[in-house]
Design an enzyme around this catalytic site. Structure first.
Site, mmCIF file in Angstrom:
data_model
loop_
_atom_site.group_PDB
_atom_site.id
_atom_site.type_symbol
_atom_site.label_atom_id
_atom_site.label_comp_id
_atom_site.label_asym_id
_atom_site.label_seq_id
_atom_site.Cartn_x
_atom_site.Cartn_y
_atom_site.Cartn_z
ATOM 1 N N LYS A 1 1.422 3.648 -3.243
ATOM 2 C CA LYS A 1 0.956 5.040 -3.246
ATOM 3 C C LYS A 1 2.121 5.999 -3.488
ATOM 4 O O LYS A 1 1.959 7.048 -4.117
ATOM 5 C CB LYS A 1 0.288 5.367 -1.904
ATOM 6 C CG LYS A 1 -1.056 4.675 -1.697
ATOM 7 C CD LYS A 1 -2.146 5.359 -2.503
ATOM 8 C CE LYS A 1 -3.526 4.837 -2.132
ATOM 9 N NZ LYS A 1 -4.594 5.479 -2.891
ATOM 10 N N ARG B 1 0.489 9.871 14.365
ATOM 11 C CA ARG B 1 0.196 10.481 13.061
ATOM 12 C C ARG B 1 -0.714 11.692 13.257
ATOM 13 O O ARG B 1 -1.757 11.601 13.907
ATOM 14 C CB ARG B 1 -0.499 9.462 12.180
ATOM 15 C CG ARG B 1 -0.436 9.858 10.739
ATOM 16 C CD ARG B 1 -1.182 8.899 9.889
ATOM 17 N NE ARG B 1 -0.472 7.684 9.572
ATOM 18 C CZ ARG B 1 -1.090 6.533 9.380
ATOM 19 N NH1 ARG B 1 -2.374 6.434 9.511
ATOM 20 N NH2 ARG B 1 -0.400 5.472 9.048
ATOM 21 N N SER C 1 -14.399 1.784 12.571
ATOM 22 C CA SER C 1 -15.495 0.837 12.324
ATOM 23 C C SER C 1 -15.409 -0.336 13.299
ATOM 24 O O SER C 1 -16.427 -0.768 13.862
ATOM 25 C CB SER C 1 -15.496 0.371 10.873
ATOM 26 O OG SER C 1 -14.195 0.062 10.445
ATOM 27 N N TYR D 1 0.833 -1.202 0.000
ATOM 28 C CA TYR D 1 0.000 0.000 0.000
ATOM 29 C C TYR D 1 0.871 1.257 0.000
ATOM 30 O O TYR D 1 0.731 2.126 -0.865
ATOM 31 C CB TYR D 1 -0.904 -0.028 1.230
ATOM 32 C CG TYR D 1 -1.891 1.108 1.325
ATOM 33 C CD1 TYR D 1 -3.008 1.164 0.496
ATOM 34 C CD2 TYR D 1 -1.722 2.123 2.264
ATOM 35 C CE1 TYR D 1 -3.930 2.212 0.608
ATOM 36 C CE2 TYR D 1 -2.634 3.165 2.373
ATOM 37 C CZ TYR D 1 -3.738 3.205 1.547
ATOM 38 O OH TYR D 1 -4.644 4.237 1.647
ATOM 39 N N VAL E 1 -9.893 1.072 12.558
ATOM 40 C CA VAL E 1 -10.132 1.196 13.993
ATOM 41 C C VAL E 1 -11.510 1.785 14.315
ATOM 42 O O VAL E 1 -12.189 1.314 15.234
ATOM 43 C CB VAL E 1 -8.972 1.963 14.673
ATOM 44 C CG1 VAL E 1 -8.928 3.418 14.272
ATOM 45 C CG2 VAL E 1 -9.039 1.821 16.156
ATOM 46 N N ASP F 1 3.181 -0.840 12.466
ATOM 47 C CA ASP F 1 2.072 0.057 12.812
ATOM 48 C C ASP F 1 2.656 1.412 13.248
ATOM 49 O O ASP F 1 3.405 1.477 14.231
ATOM 50 C CB ASP F 1 1.295 -0.590 13.963
ATOM 51 C CG ASP F 1 -0.096 -0.040 14.109
ATOM 52 O OD1 ASP F 1 -1.034 -0.680 13.622
ATOM 53 O OD2 ASP F 1 -0.244 1.034 14.728
ATOM 54 N N PRO F 2 2.345 2.497 12.533
ATOM 55 C CA PRO F 2 2.933 3.785 12.912
ATOM 56 C C PRO F 2 2.545 4.196 14.344
ATOM 57 O O PRO F 2 1.400 3.995 14.757
ATOM 58 C CB PRO F 2 2.352 4.765 11.890
ATOM 59 C CG PRO F 2 1.983 3.909 10.710
ATOM 60 C CD PRO F 2 1.537 2.601 11.310
#
Ligand code: NAD
Ligand code: UDP
Length: 323
Positions: free
Chosen positions: A154, A282, A194, A150, A192, A278-279
């Site tokens: 991008k 952000r 939903s 991903y 997260v 996992d960042p």
């Protein structure tokens, strides 16, 4: 609010998805002809069923990794699964969607001289050392991890957009979208907001990955779509990239507690392992968006946005119980 002067033919790829469907709504409201292209990997007909009979709306099942020959004035390129569960399901297809999809849509834009907007992502910053993230930051992305299909897809799409801009003088617009939520998010896509809402409404345990101290900034869908529309409407001297998002920053524990409070749920918090790469934090610096997008800023704060999203999932869950 800025308005388009005249009706145009708009192509929205990924138009049956969460953000794409809200964008189609707004473009139809503004009087445009909308061609929605989607392969329904994560999008659903339900998201756009209210538009199907509209005389200015057309739906085409198509995968953007294949060339597309249509005549349009502007292209919003949103096709790409956005949630980790979905984009990791078939990572090769995810990279193809971003890279081949960008090449095909840029080729189309070049042929018909259309203006084209790319839905890029805060993931181009990876796990950032700079906080909040500014557009000039080049990012810290693992090129070989499970999120790379991903993130790197991008990033490569952004490269292609800027090369088409430099090499072919294409009018491009690149927006870097930070976590966005709202009605029409896929119920089981593992994102997260939903996840927490559905778990709270069902009275199930709320799954906190890691220690829950990692942060995200959550933007409500309507604010995001407004920014995308304004971006498309900026002059040719503004190709981006421009961050769009809501700078309000929350830890996952704070989010979980807010969802419990708003739903009145009795769900308990449970710890689960933190996914790889996992960042940790952000938050967008949106000064550039505020400057270039006519004073745009997000209007919907987390509590109000969550209430609307909770109402949506509540309705979906009651419908599925009744069925
Ligand atoms: P989504 O998964 O709901 O929508 C993506 C849409 O693209 C779906 O309708 C899906 O069926 C379609 N699609 C996927 N692959 C395709 C292909 N090969 N050909 C045609 N259609 C295809 O996700 P979303 O949240 O609406 O995201 C829309 C865009 O915004 C994506 O490009 C995403 O990367 C970007 N974005 C979203 C967020 C967010 O928080 N929602 C954040 C950053 C970037
Ligand atoms: N997350 C969580 N519980 C969940 C789903 C996600 O704690 O049930 C965490 C996840 O580890 C990440 C954050 O929430 O730190 C945002 O995850 P999401 O998949 O929504 O977006 P992204 O990581 O792509 O920003």
């Amino acid at each position: 609010m800025r308005q388009y002067n005249a009706s145009k033919k708009m192509l929205v790829t990924g138009g049956a998805g969460f953000l794409g469907s809200h964008l189609c709504d707004r473009l139809i409201e503004q009087g445009h002809d909308v061609l929605c292209v989607d392969n329904f990997f994560t999008g659903t007909k339900r998201n756009i069923e209210h538009l199907l009979d509209h005389p200015r709306f057309e739906l085409m099942r198509h995968d953007v990794t294949f060339p597309l020959y249509v005549e349009v004035d502007e292209i919003f390129n949103l096709a790409c699964p956005a949630s980790p569960i979905h984009y990791q399901h078939d990572p090769v297809q995810t990279t193809k969607t971003s890279v081949h999809g960008a090449i095909n849509m840029l080729g189309l834009a070049k042929r018909v001289r259309a203006k084209i907007l790319q839905a890029s992502t805060s993931e181009v910053y990876g796990d950032p050392e700079i906080h909040p993230q500014v557009e000039a930051y080049w990012g810290r992305v693992n090129p070989i991890g499970i999120r790379s299909c991903y993130d790197e897809g991008k990033r490569c799409a952004e490269t292609l957009f800027f090369d088409y801009h430099r090499q072919h003088e294409l009018r491009i617009k690149v927006v870097r979208i930070f976590n966005t939520y709202g009605p029409r998010m896929h119920m089981n896509d593992g994102r997260v907001v939903s996840n927490f809402i559905v778990q709270a409404l069902k009275g199930e345990d709320i799954t906190i990955y890691g220690d829950g101290q990692q942060t995200r900034s959550f933007c409500y869908a309507d604010d995001l779509v407004e920014a995308m529309l304004r971006m498309m409407n900026t002059g040719d001297e503004v190709p981006g990239p421009i961050n769009i998002g809501n700078p309000g920053e929350f830890s996952m524990l704070e989010l979980a507690n807010k969802v419990i409070e708003l739903t009145g749920s009795k769900s308990k918090l449970v710890r689960m392992p933190l996914p790889a790469d996992d960042p940790k934090q952000r938050r967008p610096d949106i000064s550039l968006a505020q400057k270039e997008l006519g004073g745009w800023e997000p209007k919907t704060q987390l509590e109000e946005g969550l209430q609307k999203t909770i109402a949506y999932f509540d309705q979906i869950l009651s419908e599925s119980k009744a069925a």
